[in-house]
Design an enzyme around this catalytic site. Structure first.
Site, PDB file in Angstrom:
ATOM      1  N   CYS A 131       0.835  -1.204   0.000  1.00  0.00           N
ATOM      2  CA  CYS A 131       0.000   0.000   0.000  1.00  0.00           C
ATOM      3  C   CYS A 131       0.867   1.251   0.000  1.00  0.00           C
ATOM      4  O   CYS A 131       1.332   1.686   1.060  1.00  0.00           O
ATOM      5  CB  CYS A 131      -0.938  -0.013   1.210  1.00  0.00           C
ATOM      6  SG  CYS A 131      -1.927   1.479   1.354  1.00  0.00           S
ATOM      7  N   CYS A 184      -0.624   4.095   2.076  1.00  0.00           N
ATOM      8  CA  CYS A 184      -0.499   3.899   3.521  1.00  0.00           C
ATOM      9  C   CYS A 184       0.910   4.225   4.011  1.00  0.00           C
ATOM     10  O   CYS A 184       1.086   4.864   5.052  1.00  0.00           O
ATOM     11  CB  CYS A 184      -0.810   2.450   3.894  1.00  0.00           C
ATOM     12  SG  CYS A 184      -2.410   1.849   3.361  1.00  0.00           S
ATOM     13  N   ASP A 185       1.906   3.764   3.274  1.00  0.00           N
ATOM     14  CA  ASP A 185       3.273   3.795   3.788  1.00  0.00           C
ATOM     15  C   ASP A 185       4.232   4.713   3.037  1.00  0.00           C
ATOM     16  O   ASP A 185       5.393   4.863   3.432  1.00  0.00           O
ATOM     17  CB  ASP A 185       3.850   2.369   3.771  1.00  0.00           C
ATOM     18  CG  ASP A 185       2.998   1.406   4.575  1.00  0.00           C
ATOM     19  OD1 ASP A 185       2.509   1.810   5.640  1.00  0.00           O
ATOM     20  OD2 ASP A 185       2.818   0.255   4.137  1.00  0.00           O
TER      21      ASP A 185
END
Length: 312
Positions: free
Chosen positions: A134, A137-138
């Site tokens: 992701c 997300c990261d």
């Protein structure tokens, strides 16, 4: 045991839309959001092609708006995840990870799909320490760093572009000698000075002491000019497709060879009476938010018709 007329398992565009339509039809739906409330779209940075939203918005924002609409019409939303299903007899029986059990007259399966991995031991070893599925997300953790994205489709190209806005350098590792992405996505990637595409390249492993420090790559594997080399990177992102979350339903629900639920004709009906499937769990081709939302609408209407025809 709690009895539900219309049970919706999973959220995202399909589950939330099904809940909106089922609520408006007075089916008293109960929706279990699952392990990823809002579905895969919550990890998408920018949505620019969802009708009715001319201004870009994040996937999380879009899902929050849908959830608010579900609340508006009175559907009950629960956060538990379905861990066991039984379709041997009606009403159908379900267990959830919070220990609760329910039975339902109709069921809409909208459990979506999950990211695929290469199957390398190093992916598990470095998960959360440089390996991610992701970018949204990261990606923040890799500002001003060097990262690699694996994949050649629209998802991979989108992830590479997103990361290029954060990292100093992005390598796109592509197994084939071409990109499978749409033409506009290819152009964006190939014209981005921060992105370098490594065609005909496979990842054989990762290395690093306290996290990912690089990848072991092989170019033109099996050919006379095969080349193995190490590529220093700080982050390794997977974007090679998704696997339908249909496993617990397979003893009863018909799926195709890759696990996507098979629906009947133009409807969302499965091979089990009163059970319908919507969204990416039943879509191996389009996998778009608007398509998932449309199938959620169809599933709710199919469930309403079924309940009417069977006086439930």
């Amino acid at each position: 045991m709690e009895h539900i007329r219309c049970l919706i398992i999973g959220s995202g565009p399909a589950g939330y839309t099904a809940a909106i339509y089922a609520s408006r039809a007075n089916l008293s739906p109960v929706l279990y959001e699952g392990i990823q409330p809002g579905g895969q779209l919550t990890i998408t940075d920018v949505i620019e092609n969802f009708p009715g939203h001319p201004e870009d918005l994040s996937g999380q924002d879009l899902m929050d708006l849908m959830r608010q609409q579900v609340d508006k019409f009175g559907a009950e939303i629960r956060t538990s995840n379905c861990v066991k299903a039984n379709f041997d007899a009606q009403p159908y029986h379900f267990q959830f990870d919070d220990g609760s059990e329910v039975e339902a007259d109709t069921v809409i399966i909208a459990t979506g799909a999950s990211a695929k991995f290469l199957g390398l031991d190093d992916e598990k070893k470095y998960m959360g320490q440089g390996v991610s599925a992701c970018a949204t997300c990261d990606g923040f953790f890799y500002r001003k760093k060097v990262v690699a994205v694996v994949g050649g489709g629209d998802t991979a190209c989108g992830e590479a572009q997103y990361l290029a806005g954060l990292a100093n350098k992005v390598y796109l590792i592509v197994r084939k000698p071409y990109l499978r992405a749409s033409k506009i996505m290819q152009e964006r990637v190939l014209n981005n000075p921060k992105i370098e595409v490594l065609f005909e390249t496979n990842t054989e492993g990762l290395y690093g002491e306290n996290g990912v420090e690089g990848a072991h790559l092989i170019c033109r594997k099996g050919e006379s000019d095969e080349k193995k080399y190490d590529l220093p990177i700080d982050g390794f992102f997977l974007a090679i497709g998704h696997r339908p979350n249909s496993e617990i339903f397979k003893p009863w629900i018909e799926t195709n060879e890759t696990g996507f639920i098979v629906t009947q004709g133009m409807t969302t009906a499965t091979n089990i009476p009163g059970v319908f499937a919507a969204g990416d769990v039943a879509d191996s081709k389009y996998r778009q938010a608007i398509v998932a939302a449309g199938s959620g609408c169809k599933a709710a209407m199919d469930a309403e018709k079924y309940l009417q025809e069977h006086d439930l």
